[in-house]
Design a protein around this motif. Structure first.
Motif, PDB file in Angstrom:
ATOM      1  N   ALA A  32       0.830  -1.205   0.000  1.00  0.00           N
ATOM      2  CA  ALA A  32       0.000   0.000   0.000  1.00  0.00           C
ATOM      3  C   ALA A  32       0.867   1.258   0.000  1.00  0.00           C
ATOM      4  O   ALA A  32       0.530   2.257  -0.658  1.00  0.00           O
ATOM      5  CB  ALA A  32      -0.932  -0.003   1.209  1.00  0.00           C
ATOM      6  N   ARG A  65       0.836   4.048  -2.915  1.00  0.00           N
ATOM      7  CA  ARG A  65       0.640   5.470  -2.611  1.00  0.00           C
ATOM      8  C   ARG A  65       1.750   6.308  -3.242  1.00  0.00           C
ATOM      9  O   ARG A  65       1.490   7.384  -3.803  1.00  0.00           O
ATOM     10  CB  ARG A  65       0.591   5.683  -1.098  1.00  0.00           C
ATOM     11  CG  ARG A  65       0.292   7.113  -0.682  1.00  0.00           C
ATOM     12  CD  ARG A  65       0.132   7.233   0.819  1.00  0.00           C
ATOM     13  NE  ARG A  65      -1.081   6.578   1.283  1.00  0.00           N
ATOM     14  CZ  ARG A  65      -2.285   7.139   1.280  1.00  0.00           C
ATOM     15  NH1 ARG A  65      -2.432   8.373   0.812  1.00  0.00           N
ATOM     16  NH2 ARG A  65      -3.322   6.485   1.725  1.00  0.00           N
ATOM     17  N   CYS A 106      -3.661  11.065  -5.791  1.00  0.00           N
ATOM     18  CA  CYS A 106      -3.463   9.941  -4.864  1.00  0.00           C
ATOM     19  C   CYS A 106      -4.592   9.862  -3.853  1.00  0.00           C
ATOM     20  O   CYS A 106      -5.161   8.783  -3.621  1.00  0.00           O
ATOM     21  CB  CYS A 106      -2.117  10.111  -4.160  1.00  0.00           C
ATOM     22  SG  CYS A 106      -1.783   8.843  -2.913  1.00  0.00           S
ATOM     23  N   GLU A 107      -4.928  10.981  -3.263  1.00  0.00           N
ATOM     24  CA  GLU A 107      -5.997  10.992  -2.263  1.00  0.00           C
ATOM     25  C   GLU A 107      -7.344  10.652  -2.877  1.00  0.00           C
ATOM     26  O   GLU A 107      -8.194  10.020  -2.238  1.00  0.00           O
ATOM     27  CB  GLU A 107      -6.046  12.360  -1.569  1.00  0.00           C
ATOM     28  CG  GLU A 107      -4.826  12.667  -0.718  1.00  0.00           C
ATOM     29  CD  GLU A 107      -4.522  11.566   0.280  1.00  0.00           C
ATOM     30  OE1 GLU A 107      -5.464  11.076   0.938  1.00  0.00           O
ATOM     31  OE2 GLU A 107      -3.340  11.183   0.389  1.00  0.00           O
ATOM     32  N   TYR A 147      -7.819   8.565  -5.418  1.00  0.00           N
ATOM     33  CA  TYR A 147      -7.853   7.113  -5.572  1.00  0.00           C
ATOM     34  C   TYR A 147      -8.200   6.445  -4.256  1.00  0.00           C
ATOM     35  O   TYR A 147      -9.069   5.550  -4.215  1.00  0.00           O
ATOM     36  CB  TYR A 147      -6.497   6.588  -6.075  1.00  0.00           C
ATOM     37  CG  TYR A 147      -6.444   5.070  -6.087  1.00  0.00           C
ATOM     38  CD1 TYR A 147      -6.886   4.356  -7.192  1.00  0.00           C
ATOM     39  CD2 TYR A 147      -6.008   4.344  -4.967  1.00  0.00           C
ATOM     40  CE1 TYR A 147      -6.877   2.965  -7.198  1.00  0.00           C
ATOM     41  CE2 TYR A 147      -5.996   2.962  -4.970  1.00  0.00           C
ATOM     42  CZ  TYR A 147      -6.435   2.278  -6.075  1.00  0.00           C
ATOM     43  OH  TYR A 147      -6.437   0.902  -6.060  1.00  0.00           O
ATOM     44  N   TRP A 148      -7.538   6.826  -3.164  1.00  0.00           N
ATOM     45  CA  TRP A 148      -7.780   6.161  -1.884  1.00  0.00           C
ATOM     46  C   TRP A 148      -9.172   6.455  -1.337  1.00  0.00           C
ATOM     47  O   TRP A 148      -9.754   5.619  -0.635  1.00  0.00           O
ATOM     48  CB  TRP A 148      -6.708   6.558  -0.872  1.00  0.00           C
ATOM     49  CG  TRP A 148      -5.399   5.896  -1.162  1.00  0.00           C
ATOM     50  CD1 TRP A 148      -4.255   6.478  -1.604  1.00  0.00           C
ATOM     51  CD2 TRP A 148      -5.111   4.490  -1.065  1.00  0.00           C
ATOM     52  NE1 TRP A 148      -3.277   5.537  -1.785  1.00  0.00           N
ATOM     53  CE2 TRP A 148      -3.760   4.321  -1.465  1.00  0.00           C
ATOM     54  CE3 TRP A 148      -5.852   3.377  -0.690  1.00  0.00           C
ATOM     55  CZ2 TRP A 148      -3.153   3.058  -1.490  1.00  0.00           C
ATOM     56  CZ3 TRP A 148      -5.247   2.131  -0.717  1.00  0.00           C
ATOM     57  CH2 TRP A 148      -3.924   1.972  -1.110  1.00  0.00           C
ATOM     58  N   TYR A 184     -11.251   3.974  -3.174  1.00  0.00           N
ATOM     59  CA  TYR A 184     -10.955   2.657  -2.605  1.00  0.00           C
ATOM     60  C   TYR A 184     -11.692   2.450  -1.279  1.00  0.00           C
ATOM     61  O   TYR A 184     -12.334   1.409  -1.064  1.00  0.00           O
ATOM     62  CB  TYR A 184      -9.443   2.529  -2.417  1.00  0.00           C
ATOM     63  CG  TYR A 184      -9.017   1.355  -1.575  1.00  0.00           C
ATOM     64  CD1 TYR A 184      -8.799   0.107  -2.149  1.00  0.00           C
ATOM     65  CD2 TYR A 184      -8.833   1.495  -0.196  1.00  0.00           C
ATOM     66  CE1 TYR A 184      -8.406  -0.974  -1.371  1.00  0.00           C
ATOM     67  CE2 TYR A 184      -8.440   0.421   0.582  1.00  0.00           C
ATOM     68  CZ  TYR A 184      -8.226  -0.806  -0.010  1.00  0.00           C
ATOM     69  OH  TYR A 184      -7.845  -1.867   0.779  1.00  0.00           O
ATOM     70  N   GLU A 185     -11.614   3.434  -0.385  1.00  0.00           N
ATOM     71  CA  GLU A 185     -12.251   3.309   0.920  1.00  0.00           C
ATOM     72  C   GLU A 185     -13.765   3.266   0.809  1.00  0.00           C
ATOM     73  O   GLU A 185     -14.435   2.517   1.534  1.00  0.00           O
ATOM     74  CB  GLU A 185     -11.822   4.453   1.840  1.00  0.00           C
ATOM     75  CG  GLU A 185     -10.387   4.361   2.324  1.00  0.00           C
ATOM     76  CD  GLU A 185     -10.140   3.145   3.202  1.00  0.00           C
ATOM     77  OE1 GLU A 185     -11.108   2.622   3.791  1.00  0.00           O
ATOM     78  OE2 GLU A 185      -8.989   2.708   3.296  1.00  0.00           O
ATOM     79  N   ARG A 244     -14.644  -0.162  -0.375  1.00  0.00           N
ATOM     80  CA  ARG A 244     -14.400  -1.147   0.683  1.00  0.00           C
ATOM     81  C   ARG A 244     -15.531  -1.130   1.708  1.00  0.00           C
ATOM     82  O   ARG A 244     -15.979  -2.188   2.178  1.00  0.00           O
ATOM     83  CB  ARG A 244     -13.065  -0.862   1.362  1.00  0.00           C
ATOM     84  CG  ARG A 244     -12.657  -1.917   2.397  1.00  0.00           C
ATOM     85  CD  ARG A 244     -11.282  -1.614   2.953  1.00  0.00           C
ATOM     86  NE  ARG A 244     -11.277  -0.377   3.694  1.00  0.00           N
ATOM     87  CZ  ARG A 244     -11.638  -0.268   4.968  1.00  0.00           C
ATOM     88  NH1 ARG A 244     -12.051  -1.331   5.637  1.00  0.00           N
ATOM     89  NH2 ARG A 244     -11.608   0.897   5.576  1.00  0.00           N
ATOM     90  N   TYR A 296      -8.733  -3.146  -5.274  1.00  0.00           N
ATOM     91  CA  TYR A 296      -7.830  -2.187  -5.897  1.00  0.00           C
ATOM     92  C   TYR A 296      -8.137  -1.997  -7.375  1.00  0.00           C
ATOM     93  O   TYR A 296      -7.981  -0.892  -7.908  1.00  0.00           O
ATOM     94  CB  TYR A 296      -6.381  -2.659  -5.740  1.00  0.00           C
ATOM     95  CG  TYR A 296      -5.916  -2.737  -4.305  1.00  0.00           C
ATOM     96  CD1 TYR A 296      -5.404  -1.615  -3.664  1.00  0.00           C
ATOM     97  CD2 TYR A 296      -6.004  -3.929  -3.595  1.00  0.00           C
ATOM     98  CE1 TYR A 296      -4.967  -1.682  -2.342  1.00  0.00           C
ATOM     99  CE2 TYR A 296      -5.580  -4.006  -2.270  1.00  0.00           C
ATOM    100  CZ  TYR A 296      -5.067  -2.886  -1.657  1.00  0.00           C
ATOM    101  OH  TYR A 296      -4.646  -2.955  -0.339  1.00  0.00           O
TER     102      TYR A 296
END
Length: 233
Positions: free
Chosen positions: A24, A28, A40-41, A43-44, A47-48, A51, A59
């Motif tokens: 991870a 990142r 980047c933020e 994408y996460w 993802y979150e 999830r 992913y």
């Protein structure tokens, strides 16, 4: 008809056999390099959200949604290759493969992992873990809810589950009871954040790293499933 094993060792993958936190971190760094901090933020955040909605890390689907507004961006294809070709064999914990080999001398071994049905198998195959258990791999979105299927595929008198998430171990213990010995391995961020005082039932065994599993006494399955918790240094 499947042969009933005397003892079956079940292993989680992420942060149990393999350092997924390091993966991870690398992801990142790659996202920040190619798409900046904001990208980047984003994408996460995707993802979150996925999830939480699905209850499983995904992913690939996060990348699909992330790329909707980036069509034609050449670095997007590079990110796809980064995920699919990531060197997971380099992220297997020290002693993990030797531990699997030694546990095979004390019983049967299998992998029981949470995850999606595209990236997670790829990860397990590229890491060498698939071959280490001769393809005895089960992947489910919620492995604690797939115990009936697990027992049908891997019938055993006694099970041992090794995982970095004590709440999952507790959920499995509530179903299988004395037929299951739970081993909590303190590796990764989930383990570090876990409040064992709030976990009921508590893990039967606690180890600091996966290779410590070989130091435990497995000569007696009944003794190994005793309710007292022990911890290796």
């Amino acid at each position: 008809m499947l042969r009933v094993a005397e003892r079956l060792f079940l292993f989680d993958v992420d942060n149990t056999l393999l350092d997924n936190d390091r993966f991870a971190e690398d992801l990142r760094a790659r996202l920040t390099r190619d798409f900046g901090v904001a990208g980047c933020e984003r994408y996460w955040a995707i993802y979150e959200r996925l999830r939480k909605e699905r209850g499983v890390a995904d992913y690939i689907d996060a990348l699909q949604e992330f790329g909707i507004t980036l069509e034609g961006e050449p670095t997007l294809l590079g990110l796809s290759s980064f995920l699919l070709d990531y060197p997971f064999a380099e992220r297997v914990y020290p002693g993990a493969l030797a531990t699997l080999a030694e546990m095979r001398e004390r019983g049967h071994v299998a992998i029981l992992s949470d995850g999606d049905l595209v990236f997670q198998p790829r990860k397990i195959q590229r890491s060498g873990l698939w071959d280490a258990v001769d393809g005895a791999v089960m992947i489910d979105r919620h492995k604690e809810l797939s115990l009936d299927a697990m027992q049908k595929r891997h019938p055993a008198l006694h099970y041992v589950m090794v995982d970095d998430k004590p709440h999952i171990l507790a959920a499995m213990k509530r179903v299988l009871g004395a037929r299951l010995t739970t081993v909590f391995v303190r590796q990764g961020h989930y383990a570090a954040q876990s409040d064992l005082a709030a976990i009921d039932p508590a893990p039967d065994r606690i180890i600091a790293k996966i290779s410590d599993l070989t130091h435990l006494d497995w000569n007696d399955s009944v003794a190994a499933s005793s309710p007292s918790t022990t911890e290796t240094a």
